[in-house]
Design a protein around this motif. Sequence first.
Motif, PDB file in Angstrom:
ATOM      1  N   ASP A  25       0.633  -1.119   0.508  1.00 40.07           N
ATOM      2  CA  ASP A  25       0.024  -0.134   0.215  1.00 40.07           C
ATOM      3  C   ASP A  25       0.899   1.344  -0.244  1.00 40.07           C
ATOM      4  O   ASP A  25       0.392   2.203  -0.787  1.00 40.07           O
ATOM      5  CB  ASP A  25      -0.332   0.358   1.297  1.00 40.07           C
ATOM      6  N   LYS A  46       2.170   3.820  -4.014  1.00 35.11           N
ATOM      7  CA  LYS A  46       1.161   4.143  -4.483  1.00 35.11           C
ATOM      8  C   LYS A  46       1.417   5.058  -5.919  1.00 35.11           C
ATOM      9  O   LYS A  46       2.613   5.040  -6.232  1.00 35.11           O
ATOM     10  CB  LYS A  46       0.411   5.570  -3.994  1.00 35.11           C
ATOM     11  N   THR A  90      -5.263   9.130  -2.178  1.00 33.86           N
ATOM     12  CA  THR A  90      -5.839   8.039  -2.157  1.00 33.86           C
ATOM     13  C   THR A  90      -5.385   7.668  -3.475  1.00 33.86           C
ATOM     14  O   THR A  90      -5.070   8.518  -4.844  1.00 33.86           O
ATOM     15  CB  THR A  90      -7.108   8.121  -2.249  1.00 33.86           C
ATOM     16  N   THR A 128      -3.782   2.492  -7.005  1.00 35.53           N
ATOM     17  CA  THR A 128      -3.534   0.921  -6.401  1.00 35.53           C
ATOM     18  C   THR A 128      -3.877   0.716  -5.580  1.00 35.53           C
ATOM     19  O   THR A 128      -3.964  -0.214  -4.674  1.00 35.53           O
ATOM     20  CB  THR A 128      -1.582   1.553  -6.555  1.00 35.53           C
ATOM     21  N   ASP A 129      -4.600   1.955  -4.341  1.00 30.63           N
ATOM     22  CA  ASP A 129      -5.010   1.290  -4.083  1.00 30.63           C
ATOM     23  C   ASP A 129      -6.727   0.864  -3.920  1.00 30.63           C
ATOM     24  O   ASP A 129      -7.135  -0.111  -3.756  1.00 30.63           O
ATOM     25  CB  ASP A 129      -5.872   3.240  -2.988  1.00 30.63           C
ATOM     26  N   THR A 130      -7.239   1.067  -5.434  1.00 34.36           N
ATOM     27  CA  THR A 130      -7.986   0.579  -5.827  1.00 34.36           C
ATOM     28  C   THR A 130      -7.872  -0.882  -5.810  1.00 34.36           C
ATOM     29  O   THR A 130      -8.220  -1.910  -6.275  1.00 34.36           O
ATOM     30  CB  THR A 130      -8.831   1.370  -6.631  1.00 34.36           C
TER      31      THR A 130
END
Length: 250
Positions: A106, A109, A149, A152-154
């Motif tokens: 995480d 990003k 956000t 890559t968070d998705t």
Amino acid sequence: MPSFSTIAAFSFPLLQLASAHGYVAGIKVNQGTWIDGANPNWYYQPAGTAPQTPGWQALNQDNGFVAPDSFSTADIACHKSAKPGQKYISANSGDTLTLYWNTWPDSHKGPVINYLAKCSGECTAATPGSLSFSKISQSAWLSGSDPGTWVTDTLIAQNFTSDVKIPAGLAPGNYVLRHEIIALHSAGSANGAQAYPQCLNIKVGGSGTKSLPAGEAATAFYKSTDPGILFNLYTAFTSYTIPGPAVWSG
């Protein structure tokens, strides 16, 4: 489809120290049957013993990345010393490919970018330097800052998956999909961005008539000083410029 615990069991023996970084372990077309990608550990297996898959093999046993000081080399095309996959993903124009990363941290990003290159003959005999890519999709910063956000968070929230649609109406033929994440956690410093390109062979069927534009070699995509490459993730910002050429709309 293999579970990710199963993938981890056969994927990581040589990668324990770098397990935070990932690669495309598998693909589905329109959520159909699982197709293996390419495991970095296969690169050094004796000739004829590594599984034959659509995924390009790369000299990437450390699950590492391509740094900006190598953006002018063929490594930026399909990762380090890449060799072509020996099979194809069969799909039609308009189909959606779901790419399954084995993992992704995480903290890493950044943008997710997709390119296509038409092969002159068989992609199984292509070289990274022979491919001329056109960008077909991209996504990056979504909201917030420091660090905000990102797409890559998705990807992480969706079980480490990313979807890419084959352009509607694309003419049949042999293509290489170049799927890439650029991690920006160290990109505030010179040579700090980390590119993770992944290549896959696709045999596009159907009756489409649209040809890809001429495109360009991957070595022409990025410069180390591009605003989307030299970028401080850990400050207040209100925009992000995705690096590389414009998206081909088809």
